[in-house]
Design an enzyme around this catalytic site. Structure first.
Site, PDB file in Angstrom:
ATOM      1  CB  CYS A   3      23.490  20.330  17.321  1.00 60.12           C
ATOM      2  SG  CYS A   3      23.947  19.696  18.982  1.00 60.12           S
TER       3      CYS A   3
ATOM      4  CG  HIS B 216      18.925  21.930  18.529  1.00 58.66           C
ATOM      5  ND1 HIS B 216      19.158  21.040  17.803  1.00 58.66           N
ATOM      6  CD2 HIS B 216      19.724  21.598  19.565  1.00 58.66           C
ATOM      7  CE1 HIS B 216      20.042  20.188  17.956  1.00 58.66           C
ATOM      8  NE2 HIS B 216      20.412  20.403  18.924  1.00 58.66           N
TER       9      HIS B 216
HETATM   10  N1  GLN Z   1      24.990  13.940  19.899  1.00 56.21           N
HETATM   11  C1  GLN Z   1      25.548  15.368  19.831  1.00 56.21           C
HETATM   12  C2  GLN Z   1      25.717  15.751  21.022  1.00 56.21           C
HETATM   13  O1  GLN Z   1      25.268  15.187  22.329  1.00 56.21           O
HETATM   14  C3  GLN Z   1      24.808  16.030  19.113  1.00 56.21           C
HETATM   15  C4  GLN Z   1      23.551  16.497  20.076  1.00 56.21           C
HETATM   16  C5  GLN Z   1      22.453  17.331  19.086  1.00 56.21           C
HETATM   17  O2  GLN Z   1      22.641  17.416  17.776  1.00 56.21           O
HETATM   18  N2  GLN Z   1      21.619  17.987  19.803  1.00 56.21           N
HETATM   19  O3  GLN Z   1      26.738  16.640  21.707  1.00 56.21           O
END
Ligand code: GLN
Length: 243
Positions: free
Chosen positions: A95, A195
């Site tokens: 992510c 995740h």
């Molecule tokens: N901040 C990034 C987004 O919102 C990554 C989010 C995350 O790592 N869950 O796309």
């Protein structure tokens, strides 16, 4: 005794949704086979060694943490991370950590942040978040490997020339909710929006990362089989929920 050196990059800032569980899966699946796992952490403000690791893990983070990291990533650290990628070190980037490997991130207000530029991908922020259990099929030597995960991101990532997707979306959003791709592959870099954490409930993917790193370090290598019945049940639960 064979060993692998595992680096947890930015555990202080990129640490969402139990992504640390990926380090536990990598370490345990080595130690269950009698292979030593040497785990080190490289938080912000700490030097990174391009040749000191066999596997590097970068977890997810909120937009704010990603901005905080830009200063730490300027110059030498980015050059060393790129050197590690180009030399074939195995990376797993999840992510926000995945997005940081790209050229830039444009927020939905139109602000552009230059990221490391290590891979030819870029991300555009959206007001709507893409959240939920999801699943995708990854190519594993010509056979599809079903991966179950959980995503929560507003960024939509687009792959440039020479960057393959990690997989094809079966249910959920993936990279951008439009082109059917999920994640990215470049050299030995494996990127995903998943995740969860990703590896504990996808043991075959964990072993692909481990074998890739072991082959790079020791030449030909095949891992002994483990009893993955509990992990498979966890994965099947998500796949069933989505089917
Ligand atoms: N901040 C990034 C987004 O919102 C990554 C989010 C995350 O790592 N869950 O796309």
């Amino acid at each position: 005794m064979d060993e692998l050196r595992i680096c947890h990059l930015y555990p202080d800032l990129l640490n969402l949704y139990g992504d640390r569980g990926n380090i536990c899966a990598l370490r345990n699946r080595l130690e269950w086979r009698g292979i030593r796992a040497i785990v080190s952490e490289v938080p912000s403000g700490t030097a990174f060694s391009a040749s000191g690791h066999d596997i590097v893990f970068i977890g997810g983070g909120q937009d704010f943490e990603q901005e905080v990291l830009l200063n730490d990533l300027s110059g030498e650290k980015t050059r060393l991370i790129k050197e590690a990628v180009e030399s074939g070190v195995v990376f797993l980037a999840i992510c926000g950590g995945y997005q940081l490997l790209g050229t830039h991130y444009t927020t939905h207000e139109g602000l552009q942040y230059d990221f490391t530029g290590i891979m030819d991908i870029h991300t555009i922020g959206d007001k709507k978040r893409m959240i939920g259990d999801y699943m995708f099929d990854m190519d594993n030597g010509g056979k599809p490997l079903r991966i179950a995960g959980f995503e929560n991101h507003s960024g939509k990532t687009y792959l440039g020339e020479g960057i393959r997707p990690l997989g094809k979306i079966i249910r959920g959003f993936g990279n951008n909710g439009a082109d059917g791709t999920e994640g990215a592959r470049y050299r030995n870099v494996f990127c995903s929006y998943s995740h969860g954490p990703l590896l504990p409930k996808n043991p075959s993917l964990c072993d692909i990362l481990l074998e890739t790193a072991l082959k790079r370090r020791y030449g030909d290598y095949s891992l002994s089989k483990l009893d993955d019945s509990i992990e498979q049940r966890a994965s099947e639960l998500i796949v069933k929920r989505l089917s």
